[in-house]
Design an enzyme around this catalytic site. Structure first.
Site, PDB file in Angstrom:
ATOM      1  N   GLY A   5       0.849  -1.191   0.000  1.00 26.58           N
ATOM      2  CA  GLY A   5       0.000   0.000   0.000  1.00 26.58           C
ATOM      3  C   GLY A   5       0.878   1.231   0.000  1.00 26.58           C
ATOM      4  N   CYS A   8       5.200  -6.213   1.642  1.00 23.67           N
ATOM      5  CA  CYS A   8       5.554  -4.802   1.661  1.00 23.67           C
ATOM      6  C   CYS A   8       4.834  -4.066   2.796  1.00 23.67           C
ATOM      7  CB  CYS A   8       5.284  -4.189   0.287  1.00 23.67           C
ATOM      8  SG  CYS A   8       6.142  -2.620   0.079  1.00 23.67           S
ATOM      9  N   TYR A   9       3.878  -3.217   2.484  1.00 26.29           N
ATOM     10  CA  TYR A   9       3.129  -2.539   3.559  1.00 26.29           C
ATOM     11  C   TYR A   9       2.550  -3.562   4.524  1.00 26.29           C
ATOM     12  CZ  TYR A   9      -0.173   0.639   5.836  1.00 26.29           C
ATOM     13  OH  TYR A   9      -0.863   1.378   6.755  1.00 26.29           O
ATOM     14  N   HIS A  63       7.919  -7.728  -3.527  1.00 25.58           N
ATOM     15  CA  HIS A  63       6.619  -8.063  -4.139  1.00 25.58           C
ATOM     16  C   HIS A  63       6.738  -9.346  -4.961  1.00 25.58           C
ATOM     17  CE1 HIS A  63       4.421  -4.360  -3.212  1.00 25.58           C
ATOM     18  NE2 HIS A  63       5.593  -3.770  -3.297  1.00 25.58           N
ATOM     19  N   GLU A 112       4.484 -11.015  -6.227  1.00 26.04           N
ATOM     20  CA  GLU A 112       3.415 -11.089  -7.233  1.00 26.04           C
ATOM     21  C   GLU A 112       3.799 -10.460  -8.569  1.00 26.04           C
ATOM     22  OE1 GLU A 112       3.588  -9.191  -4.619  1.00 26.04           O
ATOM     23  OE2 GLU A 112       2.547  -7.286  -4.807  1.00 26.04           O
ATOM     24  N   ASP A 131     -15.918 -11.161 -23.075  1.00 22.42           N
ATOM     25  CA  ASP A 131     -16.721 -11.315 -21.862  1.00 22.42           C
ATOM     26  C   ASP A 131     -18.179 -11.605 -22.177  1.00 22.42           C
ATOM     27  OD1 ASP A 131     -14.328 -10.640 -20.744  1.00 22.42           O
ATOM     28  OD2 ASP A 131     -14.887  -8.568 -20.319  1.00 22.42           O
ATOM     29  N   LYS A 154      -9.547 -11.916 -16.604  1.00 25.93           N
ATOM     30  CA  LYS A 154      -9.690 -12.046 -18.051  1.00 25.93           C
ATOM     31  C   LYS A 154      -9.185 -13.391 -18.581  1.00 25.93           C
ATOM     32  CE  LYS A 154     -10.863  -9.584 -21.679  1.00 25.93           C
ATOM     33  NZ  LYS A 154     -12.025  -8.693 -21.674  1.00 25.93           N
TER      34      LYS A 154
END
Ligand code: XMP
Length: 514
Positions: free
Chosen positions: A54, A81-82, A169, A171, A227, A370
Site C-alpha cells: 500500500g 511490503c506494507y 513483491h 506477485e 466477456d 480475463k
C-alpha cells in the site's frame, strides 16, 4: 465451495496481481478491503490470508491498520511490503523511514535455515522492491529469513505462529521466483490442494444458473467481445432458448466483425439461443454526423446503443434476468470499499438500459480474471479467434477516427485495420502484442500516386505491450512488418496516402486516440 485464500487490500497497485498469482496455483482467492471486519473474513473460512502492499507509511496517523487479532487466529498470514511492515508494527517490531529507498529488481540473499517459503528458490534470487520505509526491527518471535544490501529484513517469519513477511513483491513478474514463493505459501504453509479449475467453474456455474433462473426469460447484450460471448454461452448452456442475445451492429465494428459474430451465435451457429442482430449503422452515423469531440462521441454512441437495445427488448416482451459480462477487475476497480478505487468510468459504455423492466442482473463472470474468462470460453468450445481476441472499446471505431465520423472514414479505418491485423498474424505477432489497431488521423496531406497529386488521409498504426492497460509501452514491431503494412495500406485503401507508427507510451499517451 473451493478452499480459499483471502487477500486483504491495503491499496497497493499490485493487489490484483496477488490474487492472479494465487489462482495460477489453482487456489481460489478473493480480495477484500482492509476495512472488512475480521468476523466477516473468518466467515469466508480462508485457508490463508495475504496482506497486500500500500502507498502509506504504517506509522502515519490514519494509515490503514489491522488489529492484533488478525494475527492470532491460527490462520497463516503472509504480509507483503506494507502488509509486512504492518504485521511487524502491530506485533511489536519497528518500522522506519529507510536510509535508502529501494526500487526495482534487487538481489535478495536467503538466510539459513532456509524458510519453507523459499523452498526451490535460488540464493540469491531477484525480487521486485518498491519501498521508502523498512523493517528496522522484527517483532518478538520472528527471525529474519532474507536480506538485501540495503534492507536488513527482506523477509521474516514466526513459523510457530505461521506468520510470514516479505518486504518485496513476489506477485510482480520481475520477482523471478515470486510465483514459486506464493505457491509455497498457499500450498505448503496453508495446505491448499489447488483444485480450482476452470472446467469445474464452468460446469458449476451452468448448474447454478439453471437452478436460479428456472424457466425465466434472460436477455443479453452481445458485443462479440470475449466477456459477453462467454457469458452468453454459459447462459445458453443453462437455459437454452429462454436466452435472447441482442447484437447491435452500430457500424463501428471492425471489418467483417458483425458477420463473424452472427456466424458463431446466429441460427447457423452452434448454440441454442435466440439471436437478434440489429443493423443500426445508419442511425449511428446520422447521430454522429459532424460531431468531433471525443467524449460527446462516446456519449452519443453509448446512449444510442441503449435506445436500440431497449427497442429490441420491448419487442421481446417479458425479461426476468439481464446478463452483464462484468469481470473481476471491474469489480475491484469500481472499489471494494477499500483503497483501490481506480475507476475507469468512461469504460462502461452507456450504463444500464433503464427502460428494460427486469427482475435481476446476472453476472456469471463476476469472480473471474480475463484469462480465466478465456479459459472458460475455450472449455465451452467457443472459437479461439473469438476467445483470444484483443480488447475492443465499446464505442468501437468511433474513437479511432479522430474528428467527425463518416461512413467513408469508417471504411478506410476498417480496411487499414484489417490489413494490419492480417500482416501481424502472418508475422506470427498476433497473440504477442497486448493491443494493436489502425486509427484514422484527421490529417490530410499531399502525396503522389502515379502521375497524380493526391490530397488524402493519414492512417496511424498503434501497437502496445501492456499487462494491465493502465500503462503501456509502444511495441517494437519489426520494421519489415511495418513497411509491408504501410505499403499495403497506401496501395489498397483508397484515400489514404500516408501511414504513421505511434511510438508514444502510456502515460503520457493513451492507448486509443480519443
Ligand atoms: P486508453 O485509451 O484509456 O485505453 O489508454 C485503455 C483500454 O481501455 C479501452 N478503452 C475503452 N473501452 N470504452 C471501452 O469499452 C471506451 O470508451 C474505451 N476507451 C478506451 C482501450 O481499448 C484499452 O484497451
Amino acid at each position: 465451495m473451493n478452499e480459499k485464500i483471502v487477500v486483504i487490500d491495503f491499496g497497493g497497485q499490485y493487489n490484483q496481481l496477488v490474487a492472479r498469482r494465487v489462482r495460477e496455483a489453482h487456489v481460489y482467492c478473493e480480495i477484500v478491503s482492509y476495512r472488512t471486519p475480521l468476523t466477516e473474513i473468518l466467515a469466508m473460512s480462508p485457508k490463508g490470508i495475504i496482506l497486500t502492499g500500500g502507498p502509506n507509511s504504517v506509522y502515519e496517523p490514519g494509515a490503514p491498520a489491522a488489529g492484533r487479532e488478525l494475527f492470532e487466529t491460527g490462520i497463516p498470514v503472509l504480509g507483503l511490503c506494507y502488509g509486512a511492515q504492518l504485521m511487524m508494527q502491530v506485533l511489536g517490531g519497528e518500522v522506519r523511514r529507510a536510509p535508502e529507498r529501494e526500487y526495482g529488481k534487487t538481489e535478495v540473499a536467503l538466510d539459513t535455515p532456509v524458510s519453507p517459503l523459499f523452498a526451490g528458490v535460488s540464493d540469491p534470487t531477484i525480487c521486485w522492491m518498491s519501498h521508502n520505509d523498512y523493517i528496522f526491527r522484527v517483532a518478538p518471535g520472528f527471525r529474519v529469513t532474507a536480506h538485501t544490501d540495503n534492507c536488513p529484513v527482506a523477509a521474516a517469519e514466526n513459523a510457530e505462529k505461521r506468520l510470514y513477511a516479505f518486504q518485496f513483491h513476489p506477485e510482480v513478474l520481475h520477482s523471478v521466483q515470486g510465483t514459486r514463493m506464493l505457491e509455497n505459501f498457499v500450498r505448503g504453509i496453508c495446505g491448499c490442494r489447488g483444485d480450482w479449475r476452470m472446467e469445474d467453474f464452468a460446469e458449476r456455474t451452468v448448474r447454478e444458473l439453471r437452478e436460479k433462473i428456472g424457466d425465466g426469460k434472460v436477455l443479453c447484450a452481445l458485443s462479440g467481445g470475449v466477456d459477453s460471448s462467454v457469458a452468453a454461452v454459459l447462459l445458453s448452456r443453462a437455459v437454452g432458448k429462454n436466452l435472447t442475445c441482442v447484437f447491435v451492429d452500430h457500424g463501428l465494428l471492425r471489418k467483417n466483425e458483425a458477420n463473424e459474430v452472427e456466424a458463431v451465435f446466429g441460427p447457423e451457429g452452434a448454440y441454442e439461443l435466440n439471436f437478434v442482430r440489429v443493423n443500426a449503422r445508419h442511425r449511428f452515423y446520422v447521430k454522429l454526423a459532424g460531431v468531433t469531440d471525443p467524449e460527446t462521441k462516446r456519449k452519443i454512441i453509448g446512449e444510442e446503443f441503449i435506445r436500440v437495445f431497449e427497442e429490441e427488448a420491448k419487442k421481446i416482451g417479458r425479461v426476468d434476468y439481464l446478463v452483464q459480462g462484468t469481470i473481476y477487475p471491474d469489480v475491484v476497480e469500481s472499489g471494494l470499499g477499500g483503497e483501490s478505487a481506480t475507476i475507469k468510468s468512461h469504460h462502461n459504455v452507456g450504463g444500464l438500459p433503464d427502460y428494460v423492466d427486469f427482475r435481476e442482473i446476472v453476472e456469471p463472470l463476476r469472480l473471474l480474471f480475463k484469462d480465466e474468462v478465456r479459459a472458460v470460453g475455450l472449455h465451452l468450445g467457443i472459437p479461439e479467434y473469438l476467445v483470444m481476441r484483443q480488447p475492443f472499446p465499446g464505442p468501437g471505431l468511433g474513437i479511432r477516427i479522430i474528428g467527425d465520423v463518416t461512413e467513408e472514414k469508417v471504411r478506410m479505418v476498417q480496411d487499414a485495420d484489417a490489413i494490419f491485423r492480417e500482416e501481424m498474424a502472418n508475422a506470427g505477432l498476433g497473440g504477442q502484442v497486448g493491443q494493436y489497431f489502425a486509427a484514422l488521423t484527421n490529417v490530410r496531406s499531399v502525396g503522389v500516386m502515379g502521375d497524380e497529386r493526391t490530397y488524402d488521409y493519414a492512417i496511424a498504426l498503434r501497437a502496445v505491450d501492456t499487462i494491465d492497460f493502465m500503462t503501456a509501452d509502444c511495441s517494437e514491431i519489426p520494421y519489415g512488418v511495418l513497411k509491408k503494412v504501410t505499403s499495403r495500406i497506401v496501395n489498397e485503401v483508397s484515400h489514404v496516402n500516408r501511414v504513421f507508427y505511434d511510438l508514444t507510451s502510456k502515460p503520457p499517451g493513451t492507448i486509443e486516440f480519443e
